[in-house]
Design an enzyme around this catalytic site. Structure first.
Site, mmCIF file in Angstrom:
data_model
loop_
_atom_site.group_PDB
_atom_site.id
_atom_site.type_symbol
_atom_site.label_atom_id
_atom_site.label_comp_id
_atom_site.label_asym_id
_atom_site.label_seq_id
_atom_site.Cartn_x
_atom_site.Cartn_y
_atom_site.Cartn_z
ATOM 1 N N GLU A 36 -5.609 -8.606 0.279
ATOM 2 C CA GLU A 36 -6.302 -8.204 1.511
ATOM 3 C C GLU A 36 -7.742 -7.894 1.180
ATOM 4 O OE1 GLU A 36 -4.818 -4.947 3.979
ATOM 5 O OE2 GLU A 36 -2.761 -5.448 3.431
ATOM 6 N N GLU A 84 0.810 -1.227 0.000
ATOM 7 C CA GLU A 84 0.000 0.000 0.000
ATOM 8 C C GLU A 84 0.842 1.275 0.000
ATOM 9 O OE1 GLU A 84 -3.275 -0.090 2.787
ATOM 10 O OE2 GLU A 84 -4.157 -1.843 1.811
#
Ligand SMILES: *[C@@H]1O[C@H](CO)[C@@H](O)[C@H](O)[C@H]1NC(C)=O
Ligand SMILES: *[C@@H]1O[C@H](CO)[C@@H](O)[C@H](O)[C@H]1NC(C)=O
Length: 316
Positions: free
Chosen positions: A243, A132
């Site tokens: 995720e 991320e």
């Protein structure tokens, strides 16, 4: 005609067996309720995912860093734990703390390869350069105080460094990926990262998508819409889900309500469609949140307890 039917059946059987082989994994942070996890903590966790009641065995764990906490560049004790329990690994190198810190990640990876050889490298599902990092440099990431990120140029350089580091080692065949939010992958400014990886690791959380109608009843639709959008810009590369999940506790987020009941609904809408057909690392098994007021994505009770909700899928 009969031959055609036979071919069709063969094709369906092949698709079926490919689907059955899709990776089922969980994310795993290095810190447990008592601080950094020991090798025994990891072993207990890895055995747990293989024996969850109601669902087929999970076999893979995604890690966020190669480095053991409180050391400069020692490899994480998750690696011997994975070897002793024969658990597969989506390795992660933290890529948002600058070149020196990334060098330490590479050092830890190379040390683990030297130390354990093929006993370790044969368990590698892939290696992710970063997590991320691109999301954190967007206006949304900054507004959410997500922390320091990394630019697409930096990530492309790190990916090359990672490829160079594993060249001529038993890990040389490992697939290299990067994990980021679906919004980062569909952003044209990041397409150089897409070009540099072997597959895309997509994170998607309808719970956080306040700008959309993110009720639990619309959550599956939002998730698969974002998955499809990522596939559409993946330059033909596979897109795996690194995720996703729905919180069992925490504040309201737009129209999204965190609850055990809604986490189960999300499991049915999303996990039950992904598991077995798309490589998936669910978020998460146990995020070790001690304070009941805190947002928690745990699927099981503390201390590797029973599932918080039924993990079987409708019709299973
Ligand atoms: C798109 O990506 C670039 C580079 O990572 C970033 O600077 C920018 O903020 C992103 N745009 C949006 C709308 O997220
Ligand atoms: C995503 O794509 C698949 C395959 O094309 C399609 O069946 C599905 O309806 C799409 N989902 C959404 C939410 O657009």
């Amino acid at each position: 005609m009969r031959l055609l039917l036979l071919l069709l059946l063969l094709l369906l059987a092949l698709i079926g067996s490919a689907a059955a082989q899709a990776i089922r994994g969980f994310n795993s942070g290095g810190i447990g309720p008592k601080g950094p996890k020991s090798q025994q903590d990891f072993e207990a966790e890895f055995n747990k995912i293989k024996n969850l009641p109601g669902t087929g065995p999970f076999t893979s764990i995604r890690l966020f860093t190669m480095i053991q906490p409180n050391t400069a560049s020692d490899p994480t004790v998750a690696i011997p734990a994975a070897i002793s329990t024969q658990t597969r690994l989506l390795l992660g190198l933290w890529a948002s703390a600058g070149q020196d810190a990334f060098n330490n990640e590479l050092t830890a990876l190379k040390a683990a390869i030297t130390q354990h050889g093929e006993k370790f490298t044969s368990l590698i599902d892939a290696i992710s350069c970063g997590s991320e990092d691109l999301y954190r440099i967007t206006p949304t990431g900054i507004a959410n105080k997500a922390g320091i990120g990394a630019s697409p140029d930096t990530l492309v350089q790190y990916i090359q460094q990672l490829r160079d580091a594993i060249k001529d080692t038993p890990a040389s065949g490992a697939k290299i990926t990067h994990v980021d939010t679906w919004t980062a992958w569909v952003n044209e400014s990041n397409f150089a990262v897409t070009k540099a990886v072997d597959w895309l690791g997509m994170d998607g959380y309808p719970y956080y998508e306040k700008e959309h109608e993110n009720t639990i009843s619309n959550a599956g639709q939002l998730f698969f819409d974002s998955y499809n959008k990522t596939v559409a810009v993946s330059q033909g590369k596979p897109v795996h889900v690194t995720e996703t999940g729905w919180p069992v506790a925490g504040p309201k987020s737009g129209l999204a309500v965190a609850s055990v009941e809604n986490a189960k609904k999300y499991w049915d809408q999303v996990a039950c469609r992904l598991l077995g057909s798309v490589d998936t690392w669910w978020f998460t098994l146990d995020d070790a949140k001690a304070d009941p007021g805190e947002i928690s994505f745990s699927s099981i009770k503390p201390d590797l307890g029973d599932p918080l909700f039924e993990l079987s899928c409708p019709g299973e």
